[in-house]
Every structure is written in structure tokens, then in C-alpha cells.
Scaffold this motif. Structure first.
Motif, PDB file in Angstrom:
ATOM      1  N   ASP A 523      18.672  27.084  28.679  1.00  0.00           N
ATOM      2  CA  ASP A 523      17.748  26.897  29.792  1.00  0.00           C
ATOM      3  C   ASP A 523      16.541  26.036  29.428  1.00  0.00           C
ATOM      4  O   ASP A 523      15.545  26.011  30.155  1.00  0.00           O
ATOM      5  N   ALA A 524      16.634  25.326  28.284  1.00  0.00           N
ATOM      6  CA  ALA A 524      15.556  24.429  27.823  1.00  0.00           C
ATOM      7  C   ALA A 524      14.302  25.190  27.420  1.00  0.00           C
ATOM      8  O   ALA A 524      13.215  24.615  27.364  1.00  0.00           O
ATOM      9  N   GLN A 525      14.458  26.488  27.134  1.00  0.00           N
ATOM     10  CA  GLN A 525      13.327  27.283  26.652  1.00  0.00           C
ATOM     11  C   GLN A 525      13.518  27.594  25.169  1.00  0.00           C
ATOM     12  O   GLN A 525      14.613  27.909  24.727  1.00  0.00           O
ATOM     13  N   GLN A 526      12.447  27.491  24.392  1.00  0.00           N
ATOM     14  CA  GLN A 526      12.486  27.798  22.959  1.00  0.00           C
ATOM     15  C   GLN A 526      11.503  28.930  22.666  1.00  0.00           C
ATOM     16  O   GLN A 526      10.352  28.893  23.087  1.00  0.00           O
ATOM     17  N   SER A 527      12.006  29.922  21.940  1.00  0.00           N
ATOM     18  CA  SER A 527      11.124  31.045  21.637  1.00  0.00           C
ATOM     19  C   SER A 527      10.194  30.734  20.474  1.00  0.00           C
ATOM     20  O   SER A 527       9.076  31.228  20.410  1.00  0.00           O
ATOM     21  N   LEU A 528      10.630  29.941  19.511  1.00  0.00           N
ATOM     22  CA  LEU A 528       9.819  29.557  18.359  1.00  0.00           C
ATOM     23  C   LEU A 528       9.930  28.055  18.171  1.00  0.00           C
ATOM     24  O   LEU A 528      11.003  27.476  18.287  1.00  0.00           O
ATOM     25  N   ILE A 536      18.476  33.265  20.107  1.00  0.00           N
ATOM     26  CA  ILE A 536      19.861  33.722  20.318  1.00  0.00           C
ATOM     27  C   ILE A 536      20.862  32.657  19.900  1.00  0.00           C
ATOM     28  O   ILE A 536      21.756  32.901  19.081  1.00  0.00           O
ATOM     29  N   ILE A 537      20.733  31.448  20.451  1.00  0.00           N
ATOM     30  CA  ILE A 537      21.701  30.393  20.138  1.00  0.00           C
ATOM     31  C   ILE A 537      21.615  30.006  18.670  1.00  0.00           C
ATOM     32  O   ILE A 537      22.638  29.810  18.003  1.00  0.00           O
ATOM     33  N   ASP A 538      20.415  29.904  18.136  1.00  0.00           N
ATOM     34  CA  ASP A 538      20.268  29.536  16.725  1.00  0.00           C
ATOM     35  C   ASP A 538      20.909  30.577  15.808  1.00  0.00           C
ATOM     36  O   ASP A 538      21.528  30.237  14.795  1.00  0.00           O
ATOM     37  N   THR A 544      28.145  31.813  12.705  1.00  0.00           N
ATOM     38  CA  THR A 544      29.544  31.465  12.986  1.00  0.00           C
ATOM     39  C   THR A 544      29.868  30.128  12.337  1.00  0.00           C
ATOM     40  O   THR A 544      28.970  29.352  11.996  1.00  0.00           O
ATOM     41  N   THR A 545      31.152  29.863  12.206  1.00  0.00           N
ATOM     42  CA  THR A 545      31.597  28.571  11.645  1.00  0.00           C
ATOM     43  C   THR A 545      32.413  27.765  12.645  1.00  0.00           C
ATOM     44  O   THR A 545      32.727  26.607  12.384  1.00  0.00           O
ATOM     45  N   VAL A 546      32.778  28.361  13.796  1.00  0.00           N
ATOM     46  CA  VAL A 546      33.591  27.643  14.778  1.00  0.00           C
ATOM     47  C   VAL A 546      32.712  26.651  15.538  1.00  0.00           C
ATOM     48  O   VAL A 546      31.484  26.782  15.548  1.00  0.00           O
ATOM     49  N   PRO A 547      33.326  25.649  16.189  1.00  0.00           N
ATOM     50  CA  PRO A 547      32.531  24.713  16.988  1.00  0.00           C
ATOM     51  C   PRO A 547      31.815  25.429  18.129  1.00  0.00           C
ATOM     52  O   PRO A 547      32.367  26.343  18.749  1.00  0.00           O
ATOM     53  N   VAL A 548      30.579  25.028  18.379  1.00  0.00           N
ATOM     54  CA  VAL A 548      29.774  25.592  19.462  1.00  0.00           C
ATOM     55  C   VAL A 548      29.283  24.452  20.342  1.00  0.00           C
ATOM     56  O   VAL A 548      28.740  23.461  19.839  1.00  0.00           O
ATOM     57  N   LEU A 549      29.491  24.594  21.643  1.00  0.00           N
ATOM     58  CA  LEU A 549      28.990  23.613  22.603  1.00  0.00           C
ATOM     59  C   LEU A 549      27.826  24.247  23.352  1.00  0.00           C
ATOM     60  O   LEU A 549      28.007  25.227  24.084  1.00  0.00           O
ATOM     61  N   VAL A 550      26.625  23.702  23.145  1.00  0.00           N
ATOM     62  CA  VAL A 550      25.437  24.186  23.840  1.00  0.00           C
ATOM     63  C   VAL A 550      25.133  23.205  24.963  1.00  0.00           C
ATOM     64  O   VAL A 550      24.866  22.027  24.715  1.00  0.00           O
ATOM     65  N   ILE A 648      26.473  14.855  18.611  1.00  0.00           N
ATOM     66  CA  ILE A 648      27.210  15.641  17.624  1.00  0.00           C
ATOM     67  C   ILE A 648      26.197  16.081  16.580  1.00  0.00           C
ATOM     68  O   ILE A 648      25.686  15.258  15.813  1.00  0.00           O
ATOM     69  N   SER A 649      25.877  17.358  16.587  1.00  0.00           N
ATOM     70  CA  SER A 649      24.770  17.854  15.769  1.00  0.00           C
ATOM     71  C   SER A 649      25.257  18.977  14.863  1.00  0.00           C
ATOM     72  O   SER A 649      25.571  20.070  15.339  1.00  0.00           O
ATOM     73  N   PRO A 650      25.330  18.741  13.536  1.00  0.00           N
ATOM     74  CA  PRO A 650      25.795  19.796  12.621  1.00  0.00           C
ATOM     75  C   PRO A 650      24.751  20.899  12.473  1.00  0.00           C
ATOM     76  O   PRO A 650      23.608  20.764  12.931  1.00  0.00           O
ATOM     77  N   ARG A 651      25.142  21.979  11.846  1.00  0.00           N
ATOM     78  CA  ARG A 651      24.205  23.060  11.562  1.00  0.00           C
ATOM     79  C   ARG A 651      23.143  22.588  10.568  1.00  0.00           C
ATOM     80  O   ARG A 651      23.412  21.704   9.741  1.00  0.00           O
TER      81      ARG A 651
END
Length: 696
Positions: A523-528, A536-538, A544-550, A648-651
Motif C-alpha cells: 500500500d506504499a506505506q513503510q513502517s520504518l 511484514i513484507i520485509d 523465505t527463498t522462493v520468488p516474491v512479487l510485491v 528485478i530486485s534481489p534480497r
């Protein structure tokens, strides 16, 4: 007064019980017989080894006015039959592999022109020298079978070979065959009326140009605006599509062209806006396959008159010549094109089967010639016999070779079945965002998915004893989302987790469901401030190691026109790079969107080569950006509201990570598209990416 509306409606209908007289004209009984035919006839004819659609045609011939006379050729039957033909041509345009067609339109032109002019030339000569017809009558008769009706389209659609290169050429070729047939019809009628002038030629070609321009430039913007701004139930979207189909068909008739040509152009115009695997596409196919197209096939059968075989030797001679020339030249044209294009035997068989189909459109041209005095009853009856033969031969050939072609595609090198990933989709309570995420998940799935989309809601206990209510509310929301998946014919499983940490619930669910892809909304909101997306997303990305689409989607995914991929420095060395490229290319393929790749501080030629190594095959434009500031400036200048940006953004801390990637989502949220998907590649499985590479 003449009576109430109800009394007027019932006028002429039996008010007492009893067996209806033959031919049956009562609408409800006719409709019941038709639906029973659509249900039973295909099941019975398939036992004889013939395609199911042949059964509907044959039952139509038996029940029609020229058979047992059980059904009359009423205005309702004629209307539904013509509606079915218009709808069929729309779905052909909608299923056309537009990317493949536009990448090589010469393939469709080659097939269309060859499949028209070879039968037209030979047919004209046969009409003049064998049948003794007037040259103009011979030209018109040759035009009848030089075009083709895709009678066997339901077969290739069911076998899922509509994206094959040869089938795409046939679909695109109908633009040329049917347009040329209509041009011949206009010219011959103009000669018959004594109006064959250059003005007539100009009018015909001007009408065609106006049709294409009007539909192509007017319909997509209207549909895109509607899809972006309506949040109503999807049947409103279906009604928009229906209005577009018959509006374009009517526009073609106003211009003096065939309504089926207008419907075909409408299908092409909406091709990129109706995503494969979505609820709208499913509704379009369901209504067509269950109702409209079967009514067209029933109507074709009712037009057949088996008794014309006994009308005398002249009818048999004309029928034999027409059928022989049609089959030999259509198959010959398919063989010539196959030899030039390098199609294999099964592709040759499929395009031969598709191109020999003749139906109501052929009869319509013949009736026009008959009414104008160019044809006699013998030619009219012979064309009816040709339609009967084509109605059996076309689906049989297409089924025989299409099945083999489908089996070939299933074992094609490089195809490892990874196009249908198991997707985990955590959902929020925001209805609009939930719908956008569902549409994205459906696009990422196979067109005929087997593995389910796992719909997840994590409930945080609040210690007040109301957890049961929260779980019930979450399950109700998941059930509503599951209904959307059912409408799209995408298998879905609902998952409810109770966990103090939403991130822990998502991670645990991904392990339990063996998810191959996680799709999350932002939702384009950042807690920190030192985090990319928020806690949550971070946390999910770290654990996890699987691909994540945000994703943050400001418009429906199916209205996407262009996808801008951002490749940060060194990302090509990441172990999950090739899988990430596969996801991006598959997204572009399913959406029919243009693909633009921006390489930050890298060599665009190198990335062009690497992208070319990954399935599916797709054209893309590659450019380099000297730095992040130049990239941002370029995106601000180039993107608009119907575009999608995909970095394409790695961890953090892994190969290809750049500190500027932490600020990129916030920047993208302020760009004009306000739509982006950050693809985080798979981590820790270096051998996994090999399955996405092409095998030379």
C-alpha cells in the motif's frame, strides 16, 4: 383495445395441452430441443470417432425443414444462427496470437493470399470450361469456396493449439480470404447492375479502411477506460464485450461489408485487453461454446438439403466439381504454404482441415448470386452438398492432426511444466486491491491450470476472546475470493492461519503449501525508514527463498500496454535471474504487452542475449541507463497510466543488490503509472533456473 401485452405475447401459441404440430415453432420447445441436441449429439457422434461438433450439424440436417421437418427455419433460428457465426469470428480474433501475428504478418498474408487465389483461379477455370458458366458467375462461385469459415475452431480451441504458428497464420489469413471474397462479390454485383467503375473499387477499399480504423482506434480506448473505472460485477464487462461485438458487426454492415468481418476486427481490437485465464475470458468462451456457436452449427445443419442429391445428374456434376476443386486447391494451398514456411506434417493437416471449412457465409454469397440471376438452382443445391461434406471433413481433419500437434507441444524440448506455478496469495480486506491481486495471480497461471492458487488470510489473535469471529470473517472474505477464482476456472484453496505475526503466518503457509511463487500487495506505506516495504513484507523476504512479487497496481492488470523492466547492476549474476526473467516474459506474453528492458550501468546487448535464452520467446527493446537518476528521468518521461514497471530486485545483501533499490518502490509509487511489481528472485537454489532456459 386489441388486448393486453400478455395476451398479445400469447397470440398464436397453444393455450391447451397436447402434442405440438410439426414443424415445431413454439420458441420454448424449439429451445429445449436445441439444448438437448447440444448436450447429446456430441456425446453420441464422438463414439463413432468424429468430432462432437459434427453431431450438431448432422442432427440439424435430420431435424431441419429439408430432413424430417421437425424444426422450422424460423426467424429465431436464423437470428441465433447468425449471432453464433458473428460470435465465432469474434472469438477467433480474440484468440489470435496477436504478438506472433504482428511479429510476422507476412505468414498470415502468405497463407491467406495462397488459400484464396489458388482455389479462385482453378475454380474460375473449372466454372467456365467444365460447368459452362458465364465468366462473372464463375468468378463468384470460385469466391464462395476461396474463403473459409472456421467451422473447426472449437476443436483447436479445445486442444489448446490456437497459439501454434501455423494456426495463427490461418486465423490471420481469414482477414485476406474473406475480405477478397467480399471484394469479388461487390465487383460481380456491380457488373451485373452495370455499375462496374473505378468508383466501386474505391468504395469497397475505403469501407474496409474505415472499418479497421474505426474499430481499432475507437474500441480499445473505450474498453480500457471502462475496465479501469468500473468496479461492478464482471457481467457488466461481458455486456460491454457483447455490445462491442455486435456494434462492430453492425458498423461493417452499414459500410456495405460482412458483419463477420466487423466481429473479427473487434476481436483483434480487444485481444490485448482481455487476459487469458481471467473471469471475463472464461465467460466469453463459456457462452460461446455452450450456446451461440452450437446454434450456428445447428443452423448450418438445417440449411443442408440431402434431397438435392437426387435432383438429377447436373446437380451431382456441379457438386462433384465444386467439392473436388475446393478440397484439392485448399489442401494444395496448405501444402504450398507448409513447404515454404517449414511446417511439419501435423501443422499441415491442421491448416488444411481449418481451411476446407465452408458454412453459412458461403451459402449467403451463393444466395446473393442466385437472387441476381447469376446462378441456377443446380449451383445452389451443389453448394449445399459442399457445405455438408465440409461440415464433416473439416472437423475430422482438424481433430486428427490437431491431437497429434497438441501431443507434440506437450513434449516440446525445454517445456518442464513450470508455467503453472503453485501461487500463494495473501489477501487483505481492501476489495479493489484484492481483485487486482487475484487478476495478477490468474495471469501468472497456465491457461488450463492444474495446481491451485492458495488464498491466504492470517488472523492475529487479540486476546479478547473474539478470535472465532475474526476467523469467520476472514473465511467469508476468502470464500468470496474463491468464487472469483471459480468464475475464472482457476483452482483455488483457502488457507486461514491464526498467528501473532502475519509474516510468520505467510512464511509457514508457503512451506506447507510448497509455494513456488508468493504474490503480495503493497500500500506504499513503510513502517520504518530503513526498510524497503515495511515490516511484514520485509520479514517475508528475509525468511523465505522462493520468488516474491510485491505489487502495487493502480490499474487492472489486463489494461497494461507496456512493461518496463529494470535490471540493476550485476543482477545477471544472481542465481534466480533466469527464473525472474521467465516470470517477466510470461507476464508480458499473457498480457500481450510490449516489453522494454532498462539496464542500469550495464551492457544492453549482453542482457538482450540473456533474455533470449529464457522461455518464452518474446521480442523486447533494450536500453541502458548510466545511473539511477537517468533511469528515473527516463521512466518519468516514457511511462503513462497504462504501463507497468517491473524491477528485478534481489534480497538485501545478495548478488545484484544495490542500495538504491531500497528507495525505488517509493519512487515508483509517485510515477505516472502508479503500477509496479517488484520481482525478488529465488535464493539458494542455483540449479533451479536451468529449467527456464531454452535448449538448443
Amino acid at each position: 383495445m386489441s388486448g393486453t401485452p400478455i395476451q398479445s405475447m400469447n397470440a398464436g401459441l397453444p393455450l391447451a395441452g397436447g402434442i405440438p404440430s410439426v414443424p415445431i415453432e413454439e420458441p420454448v420447445i424449439v429451445f429445449a430441443i436445441a439444448l438437448a441436441t447440444f448436450l447429446v449429439a456430441p456425446l453420441l457422434i464422438e463414439r463413432a470417432g468424429l468430432p462432437g461438433i459434427v453431431g450438431i450439424v448432422l442432427v440439424g440436417a435430420v431435424l431441419g425443414p429439408n430432413g424430417t421437418g421437425v424444426l422450422a427455419e424460423t426467424d429465431a433460428i436464423v437470428l441465433l444462427g447468425n449471432v453464433g457465426l458473428v460470435y465465432l469470428l469474434f472469438t477467433v480474433g480474440l484468440e489470435l496470437d496477436l504478438r506472433g501475428f504482428l511479429a510476422a504478418p507476412e505468414n498470415a498474408a502468405l497463407f491467406g493470399l495462397t488459400s484464396f487465389f489458388l482455389p479462385f483461379t482453378v475454380g474460375s477455370a473449372a466454372g467456365i470450361y467444365v460447368l459452362g458458366l458465364d465468366p462473372w458467375a464463375s468468378f463468384l462461385l470460385a469466391a464462395v469456396f476461396s474463403s473459409h469459415t472456421l467451422l473447426a475452431y472449437p476443436v483447436v480451441n479445445r486442444l489448446d493449439v490456437t497459439k501454434n504458428r501455423a494456426v495463427t497464420a490461418v486465423f490471420g489469413g481469414i482477414l485476406f480470404t474473406d475480405t477478397l471474397a467480399l471484394v469479388v462479390l461487390a465487383i460481380v454485383l456491380g457488373q451485373a447492375d452495370g455499375e462496374l467503375t473505378l468508383m466501386l473499387f474505391g468504395q469497397v477499399f475505403a469501407s474496409i479502411a474505415i472499418l479497421f480504423a474505426g474499430v481499432w482506434f475507437v474500441l480499445p480506448p473505450i474498453a480500457r477506460w471502462f475496465f479501469r473505472n468500473t468496479s461492478q460485477e464482471s457481467y457488466f464487462e461481458f455486456l460491454l464485450v457483447g455490445a462491442a461485438i455486435f456494434g462492430a458487426a453492425s458498423f461493417a454492415e452499414v459500410l456495405g461489408l460482412s458483419d463477420i468481418l466487423g466481429a473479427f476486427v473487434a476481436g483483434i481490437a480487444l485481444n490485448r485487453l482481455i487476459s487469458r485465464g481471467g473471469p471475463l475470458m472464461n465467460r466469453i468462451e463459456f457462452v460461446g461454446n455452450a450456446l451461440f456457436v452450437p446454434f450456428f452449427l445447428l443452423y448450418v445443419g438445417m440449411l443442408v438439403d440431402p434431397g438435392v442429391i437426387f435432383d438429377g445428374p447436373r446437380t451431382l456434376l456441379v457438386a462433384a466439381v465444386i467439392i473436388g476443386v475446393m478440397i484439392v486447391t485448399k489442401v494444395g494451398a496448405a501444402g504450398i504454404v507448409s513447404a515454404i514456411q517449414g511446417y511439419d506434417r501435423n501443422e499441415f493437416g491442421v491448416i488444411a482441415g481449418l481451411s476446407v471449412g465452408q458454412a453459412a457465409a458461403a451459402l449467403a454469397i451463393t444466395l446473393v448470386g442466385f437472387d441476381a440471376g447469376l446462378f441456377g438452382a443446380d449451383v445452389l443445391n451443389a453448394v449445399v452438398v459442399m457445405m455438408l461434406v465440409a461440415a464433416v471433413l473439416s472437423p475430422w481433419l482438424t481433430e486428427r492432426y490437431g491431437t497429434r500437434l497438441a501431443l507434440e507441444d506437450d513434449v516440446e524440448p525445454g517445456d518442464s511444466g513450470t508455467v503453472d506455478p503453485r501461487v500463494l496469495l495473501p489477501l487483505s480486506t481492501d476489495a479493489d486491491r484484492q481483485r487486482h491481486l487475484l487478476e495478477l495471480a490468474f495471469v501468472l497461471k497456465d491457461e488450463r491450470p492444474e495446481s491451485p492458487v492458495h488464498l491466504l488470510t492470517v488472523v492475529q489473535p487479540d486476546g479478547s476472546g473474539t478470535d472465532d469471529d475474526a476467523v469467520a470473517e476472514a473465511e467469508a472474505g476468502l470464500e468470496a475470493a474463491s468464487e472469483v477464482a471459480d468464475a475464472a476456472e482457476v483452482p483455488a484453496r483457502t488457507e486461514t492461519r491464526v498467528n501473532h505475526s502475519i509474516a510468520s503466518g505467510v512464511v509457514r503457509a508457503s512451506t506447507e503449501t510448497r509455494a513456488e511463487l508468493i504474490v503480495m500487495g503493497w500500500d506504499a506505506q513503510q513502517s520504518l525508514s530503513n526498510r524497503v516495504f515495511g515490516s511484514i513484507i520485509d520479514q517475508v523476504l528475509r525468511r523465505t527463498t522462493v520468488p516474491v512479487l510485491v505489487s502495487r497496481l493502480g490499474h487492472p492488470i489486463n489494461t497494461t500496454e507496456r512493461i518496463f523492466v529494470v535490471a540493476p547492476p550485476g543482477i545477471d549474476h544472481h542465481e534466480g535471474f533466469y527464473e525472474a526473467v521467465h516470470v517477466v516474459k510470461r507476464l508480458a506474453e499473457r498480457l500481450g504487452a510490449e516489453l522494454h528492458v532498462y539496464v542500469v550501468e550495464g551492457n544492453e546487448k549482453q542482457y538482450e542475449r540473456l533474455f533470449g535464452m529464457v522461455e518464452p520467446e518474446l521480442e523486447a527493446r533494450f536500453e541502458s541507463a548510466r545511473g539511477w537518476a537517468e533511469l528515473e528521468s527516463t521512466l518519468r518521461r516514457e511511462t503513462d497510466e497504462n504501463d507497468l514497471v517491473v524491477p528485478i530486485s534481489p534480497r538485501q545483501g545478495s548478488v545484484g543488490w544495490d542500495p538504491m533499490l531500497a528507495q525505488l518502490p517509493r519512487t515508483l509509487a509517485e510515477l505516472p503509472p502508479q503500477s509496479f511489481i517488484v520481482v525478488t528472485p529465488r535464493q539458494g537454489e542455483p540449479g533451479y533456473a536451468a529449467r527456464f532456459l531454452t535448449i538448443e
